[in-house]
Design an enzyme around this catalytic site. Structure first.
Site, PDB file in Angstrom:
ATOM      1  N   VAL A  99       0.822  -1.209   0.000  1.00 37.70           N
ATOM      2  CA  VAL A  99       0.000   0.000   0.000  1.00 37.70           C
ATOM      3  C   VAL A  99       0.854   1.256   0.000  1.00 37.70           C
ATOM      4  O   VAL A  99       0.505   2.252  -0.651  1.00 37.70           O
ATOM      5  CB  VAL A  99      -0.977   0.020   1.201  1.00 37.70           C
ATOM      6  CG1 VAL A  99      -0.249   0.141   2.530  1.00 37.70           C
ATOM      7  CG2 VAL A  99      -1.972   1.167   1.048  1.00 37.70           C
ATOM      8  N   GLU A 175      -6.473  -2.136   5.885  1.00 35.21           N
ATOM      9  CA  GLU A 175      -6.367  -2.828   7.167  1.00 35.21           C
ATOM     10  C   GLU A 175      -5.145  -3.734   7.175  1.00 35.21           C
ATOM     11  O   GLU A 175      -4.575  -4.047   6.133  1.00 35.21           O
ATOM     12  CB  GLU A 175      -7.624  -3.654   7.448  1.00 35.21           C
ATOM     13  CG  GLU A 175      -8.199  -4.413   6.258  1.00 35.21           C
ATOM     14  CD  GLU A 175      -7.293  -5.463   5.679  1.00 35.21           C
ATOM     15  OE1 GLU A 175      -6.619  -6.163   6.472  1.00 35.21           O
ATOM     16  OE2 GLU A 175      -7.239  -5.600   4.446  1.00 35.21           O
ATOM     17  N   GLY A 317      -5.096  -6.653   0.566  1.00 36.37           N
ATOM     18  CA  GLY A 317      -5.579  -5.786   1.625  1.00 36.37           C
ATOM     19  C   GLY A 317      -4.682  -4.572   1.775  1.00 36.37           C
ATOM     20  O   GLY A 317      -4.101  -4.086   0.809  1.00 36.37           O
ATOM     21  N   GLU A 318      -4.571  -4.070   2.990  1.00 35.37           N
ATOM     22  CA  GLU A 318      -3.733  -2.922   3.345  1.00 35.37           C
ATOM     23  C   GLU A 318      -4.263  -1.587   2.822  1.00 35.37           C
ATOM     24  O   GLU A 318      -3.763  -0.537   3.181  1.00 35.37           O
ATOM     25  CB  GLU A 318      -2.287  -3.078   2.832  1.00 35.37           C
ATOM     26  CG  GLU A 318      -1.517  -4.244   3.386  1.00 35.37           C
ATOM     27  CD  GLU A 318      -0.082  -4.290   2.870  1.00 35.37           C
ATOM     28  OE1 GLU A 318       0.329  -3.361   2.129  1.00 35.37           O
ATOM     29  OE2 GLU A 318       0.632  -5.239   3.201  1.00 35.37           O
ATOM     30  N   GLY A 319      -5.233  -1.602   1.915  1.00 34.32           N
ATOM     31  CA  GLY A 319      -5.628  -0.388   1.204  1.00 34.32           C
ATOM     32  C   GLY A 319      -4.986  -0.309  -0.161  1.00 34.32           C
ATOM     33  O   GLY A 319      -5.062   0.720  -0.840  1.00 34.32           O
TER      34      GLY A 319
END
Length: 359
Positions: A99, A175, A317-319
Site C-alpha cells: 500500500v 487494514e 488488503g492494506e488499502g
C-alpha cells in the site's frame, strides 16, 4: 464530544440538482454522449457530494490503514504468525509495503493507525488509537464490548473529519491483521444472511484442507454471539475486530463531511456493510476500487449494490486497491474540468440540440 447518533445525523444527502447540472455539463463535452462510460457516471457521483461543492476535484489524498490483532487467530484460521501484524505495521512506517508503494505512486499519504496490535509497547511511528491488545476470540466470546466499538468509531470519525478540515478530499481505507478475513466473513454472513461456506475464503493463502475449520469457526462465532444484522455496531462488536470498526469509522467520518471514500477489498466490504446498517446515507459516498479475489466478495458487493472499477485478482488488503484506484478518481475529475465543449466547436451530434449544448 458528540454522540455517535449525533454524528450519524450529520451525514448530508447527495445533491441531486448538482448531479443533474453535472450530467448536462458532461453531455456537452467534446465526445459522443456516454462515450466515456463509467468515468462519466463517476464524475456525476462526485459532483453530487456536498463536500466537493458541486465540482468534481481532488485535493489531498489519504489512505487510512487500521492495524489490529484478532483473538480468533488462536483457532488455526490463518497460517501467518500473529507477530506479522506488528512487523508489517512497522514496515509501513518505512514505506516498504504494497500500500505504501502504490499510495506514493498515487501521491497519497498513508496513515498507519494502531487500533489493536498485540504488542507490549506501542510501535514508534504509528498513530496510537489502540483499544486493547487484540480483539476477543469470536469463537468463544464477543470481539469487544459495544462501548469499545462506539468509542473507537468516534475516535476514528473525529480523526477523519480533522483530515478533511486540513484539505483531504479523497479517502481510502485499508487494514492489517492476521486472521482478519475470519471476522470479515462472519460480518458478511450475518448481514447478507448467506451461509458461512458461501463467504469464507482462503485469506492469506490458507491451505484448502484447513478451510472447513475456518467455516466452522465462523458458524460457531455467529451462533454463540447472535449479532443483530440490523445493528451495525452490534455486529462489529460481537463478531468483528478493531480494524473493521476503524474502517467503518473512516467511511462514516468522510461521509459526514460529504467526501468520497475508496473501498479496498473484502475486509472493507464487510466494514461497509456494517457502516451502512448504521447509516444508509453513506452509501453514495462509497466508491468500490477493485474486486477482491476472496470468495465472499461478490456476495458482499451485491448486497451493497456496488460494482468495482478494477479486477486485478488482488487480495493483499492494506488499502492497496484503494490506492491503485485513486488515479481513476482523478481521471473522472480531469474530464469534467478540462475537456472542451461541443458548442464551442460548433459541433451538434445526433441527440443533442443547440439549446442542450448551451444549457
Amino acid at each position: 464530544m458528540q454522540t455517535l447518533a449525533d454524528l450519524l445525523n450529520t451525514i448530508p444527502a447527495i445533491d441531486p440538482a448538482a448531479m443533474s447540472r453535472a450530467q448536462r455539463h458532461i453531455d456537452g463535452l467534446l465526445k459522443p454522449v456516454g462515450s466515456l462510460g463509467r468515468l462519466e457516471a463517476l464524475a456525476i457521483q462526485l459532483a453530487g457530494m456536498p463536500g466537493l461543492n458541486g465540482i468534481p476535484h481532488v485535493g489531498k489524498k489519504a489512505v487510512l490503514v487500521m492495524c489490529a490483532d484478532h483473538g480468533v487467530w488462536e483457532e488455526g484460521v490463518a497460517i501467518s504468525p500473529k507477530e506479522v501484524t506488528a512487523i508489517q505495521a512497522e514496515n509501513m512506517t518505512r514505506g516498504t509495503t504494497g500500500v505504501c508503494v502504490l499510495a506514493a505512486q498515487a501521491g497519497a499519504n498513508v496513515h498507519v493507525i494502531d487500533v489493536g496490535i498485540d504488542t507490549a509497547e506501542p510501535i514508534p511511528g504509528l498513530i496510537n488509537m489502540r483499544v486493547a491488545r487484540g480483539s476477543g476470540n469470536i469463537a468463544s466470546a464477543p470481539a469487544m464490548s459495544r462501548r469499545q466499538a462506539v468509542k473507537l468509531l468516534l475516535d476514528v470519525i473525529c480523526y477523519t473529519r480533522e483530515l478533511a478540515k486540513n484539505g483531504v478530499t479523497l479517502f481510502g481505507v485499508g487494514e492489517l491483521g492476521m486472521a482478519n478475513t475470519t471476522p470479515a466473513a462472519a460480518i458478511v454472513s450475518t448481514i447478507t444472511g448467506r451461509a458461512p461456506e458461501e463467504v469464507v475464503g482462503i485469506g492469506a493463502n490458507l491451505p484448502t484442507d484447513k478451510l472447513a475449520n475456518k467455516i466452522d469457526v465462523v458458524r460457531r462465532a455467529i451462533t454463540l454471539n447472535q449479532p443483530n444484522p440490523q445493528d451495525g455496531v452490534d455486529v462489529l462488536a460481537k463478531v468483528g475486530g478493531f480494524d473493521l470498526v476503524g474502517m467503518a469509522g473512516v467511511m462514516l467520518g468522510a461521509a459526514s463531511c460529504g467526501l468520497p471514500v475508496l473501498l479496498d477489498g473484502f475486509l472493507s466490504y464487510a466494514a461497509a456493510l456494517a457502516a451502512c446498517q448504521m447509516s444508509p446515507a453513506i452509501k453514495p459516498y462509497l466508491i468500490p476500487s477493485h474486486l477482491s479475489a476472496e470468495k465472499g466478495a461478490r456476495i458482499a458487493l451485491s448486497h451493497l449494490g456496488l460494482e468495482p472499477y478494477l479486477n486485478m485478482e488482488m487480495r493483499l488488503g492494506e488499502g492497496s486497491g484503494a490506492a491503485l484506484a485513486m488515479p481513476i478518481i482523478e481521471a473522472a475529475c480531469a474530464i469534467y474540468n478540462n475537456m472542451g465543449e461541443l458548442a464551442a466547436s460548433n459541433i451538434v451530434l445526433p441527440g443533442n440540440t443547440t439549446s442542450d449544448l448551451n444549457s
